[in-house]
Design a protein around this motif. Structure first.
Motif, PDB file in Angstrom:
ATOM      1  N   PHE A 187      56.045  56.409  57.217  1.00  0.00           N
ATOM      2  CA  PHE A 187      54.627  56.736  57.322  1.00  0.00           C
ATOM      3  C   PHE A 187      53.859  56.021  56.210  1.00  0.00           C
ATOM      4  O   PHE A 187      54.417  55.627  55.198  1.00  0.00           O
ATOM      5  N   LEU A 188      52.583  55.880  56.444  1.00  0.00           N
ATOM      6  CA  LEU A 188      51.713  55.169  55.524  1.00  0.00           C
ATOM      7  C   LEU A 188      51.127  56.133  54.496  1.00  0.00           C
ATOM      8  O   LEU A 188      50.620  57.188  54.851  1.00  0.00           O
ATOM      9  N   VAL A 189      51.223  55.748  53.233  1.00  0.00           N
ATOM     10  CA  VAL A 189      50.577  56.482  52.152  1.00  0.00           C
ATOM     11  C   VAL A 189      49.554  55.527  51.544  1.00  0.00           C
ATOM     12  O   VAL A 189      49.887  54.390  51.205  1.00  0.00           O
ATOM     13  N   GLN A 190      48.322  55.978  51.427  1.00  0.00           N
ATOM     14  CA  GLN A 190      47.261  55.166  50.843  1.00  0.00           C
ATOM     15  C   GLN A 190      46.808  55.814  49.545  1.00  0.00           C
ATOM     16  O   GLN A 190      46.805  57.045  49.432  1.00  0.00           O
ATOM     17  N   ALA A 191      46.406  54.986  48.589  1.00  0.00           N
ATOM     18  CA  ALA A 191      45.941  55.530  47.308  1.00  0.00           C
ATOM     19  C   ALA A 191      44.952  54.562  46.665  1.00  0.00           C
ATOM     20  O   ALA A 191      45.082  53.350  46.802  1.00  0.00           O
ATOM     21  N   VAL A 192      44.001  55.134  45.983  1.00  0.00           N
ATOM     22  CA  VAL A 192      43.178  54.369  45.058  1.00  0.00           C
ATOM     23  C   VAL A 192      43.864  54.568  43.711  1.00  0.00           C
ATOM     24  O   VAL A 192      44.152  55.700  43.316  1.00  0.00           O
ATOM     25  N   VAL A 193      44.166  53.464  43.029  1.00  0.00           N
ATOM     26  CA  VAL A 193      45.032  53.524  41.850  1.00  0.00           C
ATOM     27  C   VAL A 193      44.355  52.887  40.643  1.00  0.00           C
ATOM     28  O   VAL A 193      43.701  51.854  40.760  1.00  0.00           O
ATOM     29  N   THR A 194      44.557  53.520  39.499  1.00  0.00           N
ATOM     30  CA  THR A 194      44.214  52.918  38.212  1.00  0.00           C
ATOM     31  C   THR A 194      45.473  52.946  37.362  1.00  0.00           C
ATOM     32  O   THR A 194      46.105  53.996  37.212  1.00  0.00           O
ATOM     33  N   ARG A 195      45.862  51.777  36.863  1.00  0.00           N
ATOM     34  CA  ARG A 195      47.013  51.681  35.971  1.00  0.00           C
ATOM     35  C   ARG A 195      46.529  51.121  34.634  1.00  0.00           C
ATOM     36  O   ARG A 195      45.756  50.168  34.606  1.00  0.00           O
ATOM     37  N   VAL A 196      47.021  51.722  33.551  1.00  0.00           N
ATOM     38  CA  VAL A 196      46.703  51.236  32.214  1.00  0.00           C
ATOM     39  C   VAL A 196      47.993  50.679  31.624  1.00  0.00           C
ATOM     40  O   VAL A 196      48.975  51.407  31.451  1.00  0.00           O
ATOM     41  N   TRP A 197      47.981  49.375  31.354  1.00  0.00           N
ATOM     42  CA  TRP A 197      49.123  48.656  30.811  1.00  0.00           C
ATOM     43  C   TRP A 197      48.901  48.392  29.323  1.00  0.00           C
ATOM     44  O   TRP A 197      47.780  48.139  28.896  1.00  0.00           O
ATOM     45  N   PHE A 198      49.981  48.426  28.558  1.00  0.00           N
ATOM     46  CA  PHE A 198      49.934  48.149  27.122  1.00  0.00           C
ATOM     47  C   PHE A 198      50.880  46.993  26.804  1.00  0.00           C
ATOM     48  O   PHE A 198      52.017  46.975  27.284  1.00  0.00           O
ATOM     49  N   ALA A 199      50.405  46.042  26.006  1.00  0.00           N
ATOM     50  CA  ALA A 199      51.239  44.924  25.582  1.00  0.00           C
ATOM     51  C   ALA A 199      52.244  45.429  24.548  1.00  0.00           C
ATOM     52  O   ALA A 199      51.877  46.097  23.584  1.00  0.00           O
ATOM     53  N   THR A 200      53.515  45.120  24.782  1.00  0.00           N
ATOM     54  CA  THR A 200      54.576  45.484  23.838  1.00  0.00           C
ATOM     55  C   THR A 200      55.401  44.225  23.563  1.00  0.00           C
ATOM     56  O   THR A 200      55.209  43.193  24.211  1.00  0.00           O
ATOM     57  N   ASP A 201      56.343  44.325  22.655  1.00  0.00           N
ATOM     58  CA  ASP A 201      57.233  43.198  22.372  1.00  0.00           C
ATOM     59  C   ASP A 201      58.076  42.823  23.585  1.00  0.00           C
ATOM     60  O   ASP A 201      58.520  41.688  23.704  1.00  0.00           O
TER      61      ASP A 201
END
Length: 139
Positions: free
Chosen positions: A108-122
Motif C-alpha cells: 500500500f501507498l504511504v504518503q508524507a510531507v517530510v522535514t529532515r534536519v541533517w548535521f555535518a559530522t566527521d
C-alpha cells in the motif's frame, strides 16, 4: 528521487554521505533496507515526530515502530527543497513509500510531507531530527 530494493547492497554505498544530496539518496536506500542501514545514518539522539497523531520517538523507538509497519519496498521524493548553513541542512519534501504490511496482500501507498534536519559530522551528514506528517490507509 526514487529507490527500490534493487538499490546497492554495500553498506559503503549507503554511508557515502559527503553532501546533503547524497545523504538524502542514502536515506531512501536505507528505508528500503532496514534498521541497521537507517541507524547508521542517524545521530544517537535523533528525534522523530511522525504519524497522523504526532508520535514522538527517539531513534530506537522509531526504528521499532517502523519495523512493525512492514517492509518499505520503494521510496520516492519530490518537491525537494534544501537550506544548508553552518554544518546543518534542512530538507523538506513530499515522500511516497510503498509498504508491505501483510505478505499475501499487495503493498500500500504511504504518503508524507517530510522535514529532515541533517548535521555535518566527521563521518558525513547524519540525521538529527525528522518530522513526517503521514497519510496512510486505515488499519
Amino acid at each position: 528521487m526514487t529507490t527500490t530494493q534493487s538499490a546497492p547492497d554495500s553498506k559503503d554505498d549507503v554511508l557515502g554521505t559527503g553532501t546533503v544530496s547524497q545523504a538524502e539518496a542514502a536515506w531512501l536506500v536505507a528505508i528500503t533496507k532496514g534498521d541497521e542501514e537507517q541507524r547508521a545514518l542517524m545521530l544517537p539522539d535523533c528525534v522523530i515526530v511522525h504519524g497522523p497523531v504526532g508520535n514522538v520517538h527517539d531513534r530506537e523507538g522509531f526504528l521499532a515502530y517502523n519495523a512493525s509497519m512492514g517492509a518499505t519496498l520503494e521510496a520516492e521524493t519530490s518537491e525537494v527543497e534544501c537550506r544548508e548553513r553552518a554544518g546543518r541542512a534542512i530538507v523538506t519534501c513530499f515522500q511516497k513509500m510503498s509498504s508491505r504490511r501483510v505478505p499475501d496482500l499487495p503493498p500500500f501507498l504511504v504518503q508524507a510531507v517530510v522535514t529532515r534536519v541533517w548535521f555535518a559530522t566527521d563521518e558525513g551528514w547524519r540525521l538529527g531530527h525528522m518530522q513526517l506528517s503521514r497519510r496512510q490507509p486505515a488499519v
